[in-house]
Scaffold this motif. Structure first.
Motif, PDB file in Angstrom:
ATOM      1  N   THR A   2       0.808  -1.210   0.000  1.00 18.61           N
ATOM      2  CA  THR A   2       0.000   0.000   0.000  1.00 18.61           C
ATOM      3  C   THR A   2       0.845   1.266   0.000  1.00 18.61           C
ATOM      4  O   THR A   2       0.366   2.331   0.321  1.00 18.61           O
ATOM      5  N   ALA A 106     -12.164  -4.341   9.494  1.00 16.44           N
ATOM      6  CA  ALA A 106     -11.414  -4.424   8.247  1.00 16.44           C
ATOM      7  C   ALA A 106     -10.486  -5.630   8.256  1.00 16.44           C
ATOM      8  O   ALA A 106     -10.055  -6.082   9.323  1.00 16.44           O
ATOM      9  N   LYS A 108      -6.892  -7.469   7.920  1.00 17.39           N
ATOM     10  CA  LYS A 108      -5.605  -6.999   8.449  1.00 17.39           C
ATOM     11  C   LYS A 108      -4.610  -6.634   7.364  1.00 17.39           C
ATOM     12  O   LYS A 108      -3.636  -5.930   7.618  1.00 17.39           O
ATOM     13  N   GLY A 109      -4.845  -7.121   6.154  1.00 14.79           N
ATOM     14  CA  GLY A 109      -3.873  -6.842   5.102  1.00 14.79           C
ATOM     15  C   GLY A 109      -2.631  -7.687   5.268  1.00 14.79           C
ATOM     16  O   GLY A 109      -2.440  -8.376   6.275  1.00 14.79           O
ATOM     17  N   LEU A 169      -8.562   1.718   4.788  1.00 17.76           N
ATOM     18  CA  LEU A 169      -7.562   0.722   4.424  1.00 17.76           C
ATOM     19  C   LEU A 169      -7.480   0.595   2.908  1.00 17.76           C
ATOM     20  O   LEU A 169      -8.501   0.523   2.221  1.00 17.76           O
TER      21      LEU A 169
END
Length: 473
Positions: A2, A106, A108-109, A169
């Motif tokens: 990201t 959301a 956690k990525g 996010l």
């Protein structure tokens, strides 16, 4: 994943504006996201000595989703702009109504990278690829004078994904794919048969273009065709069946895997609904769906909702321990998402889908398994099949199979189909080989009109009492 600035595909869509619109669309919703995608792909086909297809496709767009309860509002477009995003938000908002929901936590990525971010189409020029196809054609034809036709395909794609969520996010993933396929038709004494082989994965074209790879593929395609040239009509009746390792796992994928997807079980339409914690397979049977295998066709760093891919155990030593979940169905069932929310493209809504689904190997010697087969079929290649999710009943056609009697592999058989149901077949597994293998990278899965790449695998298996449909009684 990201760190880059939010400028999806060189558009002027500003992250702050996009986030404001997305939040307005999902206010009072349970979930939602903005999914942006750019995809490029090419396919080159040489058939019967001529270039039959040379295609290049490019597309980009976004889909915006707002979810409340069991309802999802979804809008998509090929125009990536603030104006288009506002119109999409108005449409998706209709599913939320007056709101009242609480936005789900959301994902956690992840920073995990399971495959390269290099473009496989850039590994060779168009001219080099065409020259390779001609080289494949000449090499394959020289293998056997009975070959009358050769078809070779080189294909590759490059998918770029950005996911923006209402809490801010942002996730991204770059997904390459490459594949080479070769098929042949042979003729002897007026009889014609075909054989094909291929494979690939989430990597560049370069390793597939090496002679050591494609020459082995060509020889295997020829071997299958020559086996079919000698095949006799398949028997029919109820008998024990040994399935070979690797690609025969497609039967596991269809007959069992779809029945373990969360949406079918939440709606109680799966033959496995309500059976968590219960024995649904023979002891020793362990089945996983694993999207974290490096470079595999079915692998994804994050799913199409932003949830990291995972190694999910579905059946543990015969006991059903989990389903594959996207975010919506997981929330409605009170469990965690498993990283299986997948979609074909920005024009499609996500749903629970398989990644790489396979059965773990056991302790039995494959040769010993075949030696124990008194009268049955040894199936090592499969074509198309049909499955009824509500009862697990399946019908699969064999592309390479052999008659086995008293442990001896006999003549290849033609026209064999395997008929049964997944729940019964799981319980009738009598031996599990120690030779688990994954398929060569050729799987595609269809569900509700959407297609996604998948992987399958299994060891050699002995299944008792399947119905074999053939052309000889």
């Amino acid at each position: 994943m990201t760190d880059a600035p939010f400028r999806p595909f060189d558009t002027q869509l500003d992250e702050g504006a996009a986030l404001t619109i997305l939040r307005a669309a999902t206010a009072g919703a349970d979930d939602g996201e903005l999914f942006l995608e750019r995809r490029r792909s090419e396919a080159l086909v040489l058939d019967d000595g001529r270039v039959k297809t040379a295609s290049y496709d490019a597309s980009e767009g976004f889909g915006l989703r707002a979810v409340r309860g069991e309802v999802a509002g979804y809008a998509h477009t090929t125009t990536i702009s603030e104006t288009a995003l506002k119109r999409a938000a108005e449409t998706a908002r209709l599913a939320v109504g007056d709101g009242g929901g609480t936005l789900a936590d959301a994902p956690k990525g992840t920073n995990a990278r399971l495959y390269t971010d290099a473009d496989p189409m850039a590994d060779a020029t168009f001219a080099v690829k065409i020259d390779l196809l001609r080289e494949i054609d000449a090499f394959t034809r020289a293998l056997d004078p009975r070959i009358i036709q050769v078809s070779a395909t080189i294909s590759a794609s490059y998918q770029e994904v950005e996911i923006l969520r209402p809490e801010g996010l942002r996730l991204s993933d770059i997904r390459p794919m490459a594949r080479i396929n070769i098929s042949v038709i042979v003729e002897q004494n007026g009889r014609r048969e075909s054989g094909g082989m291929g494979g690939g994965g989430r990597h560049g074209l370069a390793p597939l273009m090496q002679p050591a790879h494609w020459q082995a593929v060509a020889r295997e395609a020829l071997r299958i065709a020559l086996v079919n040239l000698e095949a006799v009509p398949a028997p029919a009746g109820t008998m024990d069946v040994v399935l070979g390792p690797g690609w025969p796992g497609i039967l596991l994928h269809e007959a069992i895997g779809h029945g373990l997807e969360g949406d079918f079980n939440r709606k109680q339409t799966s033959a496995f609904a309500g059976l968590l914690g219960q024995r649904i397979a023979a002891p020793g049977v362990t089945v996983l769906d694993d999207g974290t295998l490096p470079d595999r066709r079915g692998s994804i760093s994050v799913d199409d909702e932003g949830t990291p891919s995972a190694r999910n155990v579905l059946i543990d030593d015969g006991i059903l321990v989990g389903y594959m979940q996207d975010r919506q169905n997981a929330r409605l069932m009170g469990v965690a998402p498993t990283g299986n929310g997948r979609r074909e493209s920005f024009a499609h809504i996500p749903m629970p889908r398989m990644t790489n689904t396979y059965m773990m190997g056991g302790n039995d010697d494959p040769a010993g398994i075949l030696a124990s087969l008194k009268d049955g079929i040894y199936a090592v290649g499969f074509g198309g099949g049909q499955v009824d999710i509500t009862n697990g009943k399946f019908v699969f056609s064999c592309t390479e199979a052999y008659r086995v009697q008293n442990g001896n592999i006999g003549a290849p058989v033609k026209g064999a189909t395997l008929i049964g149901d997944g729940a019964t077949a799981l319980k009738h597994i009598r031996a599990t080989g120690n030779d688990m293998a994954l398929d060569p990278g050729i799987g595609n899965c269809g569900k509700a009109g959407q297609w996604v790449p998948v992987g399958v695998g299994q060891p050699t298996l002995l299944i008792g009492g399947l119905t074999v449909g053939g052309s000889a009684a």
